[in-house]
Scaffold this motif. Structure first.
Motif, mmCIF file in Angstrom:
data_model
loop_
_atom_site.group_PDB
_atom_site.id
_atom_site.type_symbol
_atom_site.label_atom_id
_atom_site.label_comp_id
_atom_site.label_asym_id
_atom_site.label_seq_id
_atom_site.Cartn_x
_atom_site.Cartn_y
_atom_site.Cartn_z
ATOM 1 N N UNK A 26 10.818 -45.264 88.183
ATOM 2 C CA UNK A 26 10.157 -44.018 88.496
ATOM 3 C C UNK A 26 10.812 -43.377 89.712
ATOM 4 N N UNK A 27 11.323 -44.182 90.561
ATOM 5 C CA UNK A 27 11.966 -43.693 91.761
ATOM 6 C C UNK A 27 13.252 -44.479 91.936
ATOM 7 N N UNK A 28 14.116 -44.042 92.829
ATOM 8 C CA UNK A 28 15.420 -44.699 92.928
ATOM 9 C C UNK A 28 15.341 -45.992 93.724
ATOM 10 N N UNK A 29 14.592 -46.894 93.213
ATOM 11 C CA UNK A 29 14.509 -48.193 93.859
ATOM 12 C C UNK A 29 14.719 -49.251 92.804
ATOM 13 N N UNK A 30 15.304 -50.360 93.221
ATOM 14 C CA UNK A 30 15.484 -51.434 92.264
ATOM 15 C C UNK A 30 14.583 -52.600 92.656
ATOM 16 N N UNK A 31 14.281 -53.450 91.688
ATOM 17 C CA UNK A 31 13.427 -54.598 91.949
ATOM 18 C C UNK A 31 14.246 -55.816 92.308
ATOM 19 N N UNK A 32 13.536 -56.926 92.560
ATOM 20 C CA UNK A 32 14.232 -58.177 92.854
ATOM 21 C C UNK A 32 14.960 -58.662 91.603
ATOM 22 N N UNK A 33 16.034 -59.405 91.829
ATOM 23 C CA UNK A 33 16.754 -59.987 90.707
ATOM 24 C C UNK A 33 15.830 -60.961 89.979
ATOM 25 N N UNK A 34 15.772 -60.845 88.670
ATOM 26 C CA UNK A 34 14.956 -61.785 87.907
ATOM 27 C C UNK A 34 15.796 -62.996 87.526
ATOM 28 N N UNK A 35 15.224 -64.182 87.634
ATOM 29 C CA UNK A 35 15.969 -65.350 87.164
ATOM 30 C C UNK A 35 16.149 -65.277 85.652
ATOM 31 N N UNK A 36 17.097 -66.072 85.202
ATOM 32 C CA UNK A 36 17.461 -66.010 83.792
ATOM 33 C C UNK A 36 16.308 -66.425 82.876
ATOM 34 N N UNK A 37 15.527 -67.384 83.364
ATOM 35 C CA UNK A 37 14.428 -67.887 82.543
ATOM 36 C C UNK A 37 13.105 -67.651 83.245
ATOM 37 N N UNK A 38 12.029 -67.589 82.453
ATOM 38 C CA UNK A 38 10.713 -67.417 83.050
ATOM 39 C C UNK A 38 10.036 -68.781 83.187
ATOM 40 N N UNK A 39 9.005 -68.828 84.025
ATOM 41 C CA UNK A 39 8.277 -70.084 84.245
ATOM 42 C C UNK A 39 7.663 -70.570 82.928
ATOM 43 N N UNK A 40 7.028 -69.637 82.191
ATOM 44 C CA UNK A 40 6.369 -70.020 80.938
ATOM 45 C C UNK A 40 7.367 -70.599 79.942
ATOM 46 N N UNK A 41 8.546 -69.991 79.925
ATOM 47 C CA UNK A 41 9.600 -70.451 79.018
ATOM 48 C C UNK A 41 10.018 -71.879 79.360
ATOM 49 N N UNK A 42 10.155 -72.135 80.647
ATOM 50 C CA UNK A 42 10.555 -73.475 81.084
ATOM 51 C C UNK A 42 9.467 -74.482 80.750
ATOM 52 N N UNK A 43 8.212 -74.099 80.997
ATOM 53 C CA UNK A 43 7.108 -75.017 80.691
ATOM 54 C C UNK A 43 7.073 -75.359 79.205
#
Lengths: 113, 326
Positions: free
Chosen positions: B185-202
């Motif tokens: 929505x605005x010119x800001x970027x978010x934090x880098x997401x890790x390749x996998x999610x916690x739920x996926x790992x679980x």
């Protein structure tokens, strides 16, 4: 120059050889980690760690005395530098390691693994 | 006053300058005192590292499992690369002291070449350290961090650590997408997401019977990290909060975050010393070429930067011991 200077080239290479041997021994022990030295306890840590620390001090001695030419300085100049460092470092390390152990005794029981 | 002093010191030249206490020149003496104070600074850092290590003595990362890489070669080789770095630095110390020795004999060409070799050695060392940092920051295996701040790593049925990519399968399940500047929505970027999610790992952990969880706790008998049973591991993994890949000042896949903090701070501070040593060496190197010291009649300046350079080596000897060996 302050002191008449003869060439030390031979001595320099001798010390280099010595420092290399000490480093190789350290790395060798660090890779092999003999159980008798690594899994036993001596004065608060494993004998292997004591060997590492002593060998490090040996290296430090040769670097300071030969490479930095401390052996050629006047006795009391040498002492002004070396004694100050040795005293203050021993003092600081002793206090901090004792406190570290205290923190461990106090905090470790609170952690559930 | 005179009565108390064994040797009268009120000679004119004593107070007018021109004498050398301890037969050391002013510059060299001050270099020694600077080195002394710098040595105390480094001792302060290393002693603080020691305190923290004793504080977390039962869960500190094992250095052999952290620094295992060699450039261009795959596999695990603890110690070898850092041993190489140590040799480079010791050898550049040798060329430095040979330059000082040649300086005493007023051999300009020899001083030049030995200084040159010293600078090259320093550059190789700093480059190696940059590589070491890069490897540490990018990480090797990946881990998860739990709500109570523990790091959980993954091992196979032989107890050998495996990477997330080795066993995680399926979808992310958390519908997250990295927020970039171009689609926000605005010119800001978010934090880098890790390749996998916690739920996926679980889910992957639950579905694969050959994957186990290793905690930071060190078994005092074997001095190895503890591996949990499948059930205990599942209950620990249920507390997972975030996926950690690599190390930085906030998280560290190898264990305690403060281990990474100390690593960056102490090796960084040392690396900065090496860097400034190289810069000073280059300046002196050019002065040697220009014949400054030849005209001055002595090469004491080379001796003074030599002292600093040896000191950098001396500090590394201790950093090497306390970060990689002990």
């Amino acid at each position: 120059m302050a002191h008449a200077h003869e060439s030390n080239v031979k001595r320099i290479w001798m010390v280099f050889g010595l420092l290399s041997i000490v480093t190789i021994v350290e790395v060798g022990l660090g890779i092999v980690k003999p159980d008798a030295l690594y899994l036993t306890n001596f004065l608060g840590t494993s004998p292997l760690n004591w060997i590492f620390i002593i060998l490090t001090l040996v290296k430090a001695y040769y670097i300071t005395w030969t490479f930095m030419h401390m052996e050629g300085e006047k006795k009391w100049f040498r002492r002004a530098v070396v004694w100050t460092a040795v005293f203050l470092i021993c003092y600081l390390v002793t206090l901090l390691l004792i406190e570290g152990e205290y923190l461990n005794e106090t905090l470790a029981p609170l952690i559930r693994w | 006053m005179d009565a108390n002093v064994a040797i009268s010191s009120n000679k004119k030249e004593t107070w007018g300058g021109g004498t050398r206490p301890f037969n050391v020149s002013y510059g060299k003496m001050m270099m020694w005192f600077f080195i002394l104070s710098d040595a105390l600074t480094f001792s302060g850092f290393l002693a603080a590292y020691g305190l923290t290590r004793f504080k977390f003595i039962d869960s500190w990362p094992i250095a052999d499992e952290v620094f295992t890489h060699i450039p261009f070669i795959h596999g695990e080789f603890p110690m070898y690369y850092v041993a190489f770095m140590t040799f480079v630095l010791i050898f550049s110390s040798v060329t430095m002291v040979l330059a000082v020795d040649a300086g005493h004999k007023m051999q300009k060409t020899k001083v030049t070449w030995y200084m040159f070799a010293t600078i090259i050695g320093g550059l190789i060392f700093v480059g190696s350290q940059a590589w070491e940092w890069n490897t540490f920051i990018n990480g090797t295996y990946g881990a998860v961090k739990t709500t109570d701040g523990k790091i959980l790593q993954f091992v196979n049925n032989e107890g050998k650590q495996i990477a997330l990519a080795d066993f995680v399968v399926g979808d992310r399940m958390d519908v997250r997408e990295e927020h970039t500047r171009k689609n926000g929505l605005w010119f800001e970027s978010g934090e880098t997401l890790p390749q996998y999610s916690v739920a996926q790992i679980q889910a992957s952990y639950a579905s694969n019977p050959d994957v186990f969880i290793r905690t930071e706790l060190i078994d005092l008998e074997t001095r190895q990290k503890t591996i949990l049973s499948k059930e205990k591991g599942a209950s620990e993994l249920a507390k997972a909060r975030l996926v950690v890949e690599g190390a930085n000042l906030e998280v560290n896949e190898y264990g305690n975050t403060i281990f990474a903090d100390f690593f960056f701070f102490i090796t960084g501070f040392h690396g900065f010393h090496v860097f400034s040593g190289i810069v000073i060496n280059i300046i002196i190197f050019f002065n040697v070429i220009l014949g400054t010291y030849e005209r001055r009649g002595h090469y004491e300046m080379v001796e003074k930067v030599g002292l600093y350079w040896h000191f950098v080596d001396l500090v590394w000897v201790f950093v090497f011991t306390f970060f990689y060996l002990v």
